[in-house]
Design a protein around this motif. Structure first.
Motif, PDB file in Angstrom:
ATOM      1  N   ILE A  69      66.498  53.071  33.986  1.00 30.54           N
ATOM      2  CA  ILE A  69      65.808  51.641  34.807  1.00 30.54           C
ATOM      3  C   ILE A  69      66.074  50.433  34.160  1.00 30.54           C
ATOM      4  CG2 ILE A  69      63.587  50.880  35.604  1.00 30.54           C
ATOM      5  CD1 ILE A  69      62.714  53.431  35.978  1.00 30.54           C
ATOM      6  N   LYS A 108      68.196  47.360  36.293  1.00 30.77           N
ATOM      7  CA  LYS A 108      67.501  46.219  36.442  1.00 30.77           C
ATOM      8  C   LYS A 108      68.366  45.216  35.696  1.00 30.77           C
ATOM      9  CE  LYS A 108      62.817  45.996  36.216  1.00 30.77           C
ATOM     10  NZ  LYS A 108      61.519  46.306  35.753  1.00 30.77           N
ATOM     11  N   GLN A 117      65.569  45.367  42.676  1.00 34.67           N
ATOM     12  CA  GLN A 117      65.724  46.629  42.488  1.00 34.67           C
ATOM     13  C   GLN A 117      64.596  47.524  43.535  1.00 34.67           C
ATOM     14  OE1 GLN A 117      64.789  44.618  40.221  1.00 34.67           O
ATOM     15  NE2 GLN A 117      62.703  45.520  39.577  1.00 34.67           N
ATOM     16  N   ASP A 145      59.805  49.958  41.316  1.00 38.41           N
ATOM     17  CA  ASP A 145      60.519  50.587  40.273  1.00 38.41           C
ATOM     18  C   ASP A 145      59.750  51.298  39.271  1.00 38.41           C
ATOM     19  OD1 ASP A 145      60.315  48.430  39.161  1.00 38.41           O
ATOM     20  OD2 ASP A 145      62.194  48.161  38.161  1.00 38.41           O
TER      21      ASP A 145
END
Ligand SMILES: [Zn+2]
Ligand SMILES: [Zn+2]
Length: 239
Positions: A87, A91, A139, A207
């Motif tokens: 992640i 990002k 995102q 997210d």
């Protein structure tokens, strides 16, 4: 086209989002086999409200038994193991391509939880304008887009972030609530839309859910503007 992809790989070697090992092919998998299998997916017993995994059974987590969060939340994975670097790369390191595999995880969670499928639209949690401009994308919106096409539900970017907020993970509970208070508003062009479709049910998409404060605040802004039930689906839940 094939040549262009090979050329791209030459300059930008495709690496696994988890371990950074080289990937076999230039496709949309994003993870090597071992990292993909190690993703800590959430399944089994969860809190009926906030979606936390329950190790000892029951219907609600300890926290929701004391003070239930005002929004139903479901998550595809826990925010640990390979999900943290993946992640982060999605990002902050320009790995926009990771919306394919990460979106697939979100789609799977969508298929598992019927309680969040009774909705009319998907609302991505917005970034602060300047942050989105420097990153080039939001995102949460990329993930929501994957789900929208799969689920046949419209993507409704109804919210804006009116000021930058500090990372929630570094704050205690009261400061977390304070950090996101008045940080979100209805997109000016969308307020008429919400008025006309009063009572519409919505699913927030983000997210990572570190605390529930951000999602609760977004839901509250949407409800005040005329939305009906608001629930949330996130890619990863920080436990
Ligand atoms: Zn790997
Ligand atoms: Zn709970």
């Amino acid at each position: 086209m094939r040549f262009a992809r090979h050329l791209l790989r030459f300059f930008l070697p495709w690496a696994c989002a988890g371990c950074r090992g080289a990937l076999e092919s230039l496709d949309d998998t994003g993870f090597c086999g071992a990292c993909w299998l190690s993703i800590p997916r959430i399944h089994g017993l969860i809190c009926k409200t906030c979606g936390l995994p329950l190790k000892d059974g029951g219907l609600f987590c300890f926290s929701c038994r004391q003070n239930p969060v005002p929004i139903i939340i479901r998550a595809a994975t826990e925010y640990r193991g390979v999900m943290r670097p993946a992640i982060h790369r999605f990002k902050y390191s320009g790995r926009k391509d990771l919306f394919h595999p990460l979106g697939a995880l979100l789609r799977y969670a969508w298929s598992q939880y019927s309680e969040i499928r009774d909705i009319h639209g998907l609302v991505p949690v917005p970034l602060y304008g300047k942050h989105e401009m420097s990153r080039g994308y939001n995102q949460a919106e990329l993930l929501a887009r994957v789900l929208a096409s799969e689920a046949g539900v419209p993507l409704l970017p109804l919210l804006v972030r009116t000021r930058p907020t500090r990372p929630q993970a570094k704050l205690d509970r009261l400061n977390r609530q304070e950090n996101v208070r008045s940080a979100f508003a209805i997109e000016p062009l969308a307020s008429d839309y919400l008025q006309r479709l009063r009572g519409i049910s919505l699913l927030l998409i983000d997210d990572v859910c570190t605390t529930t404060s951000t999602l609760s605040e977004c839901a509250s802004v949407l409800r005040k503007a005329g939305a009906g039930p608001v629930k949330a689906l996130v890619l990863a839940r920080d436990l």
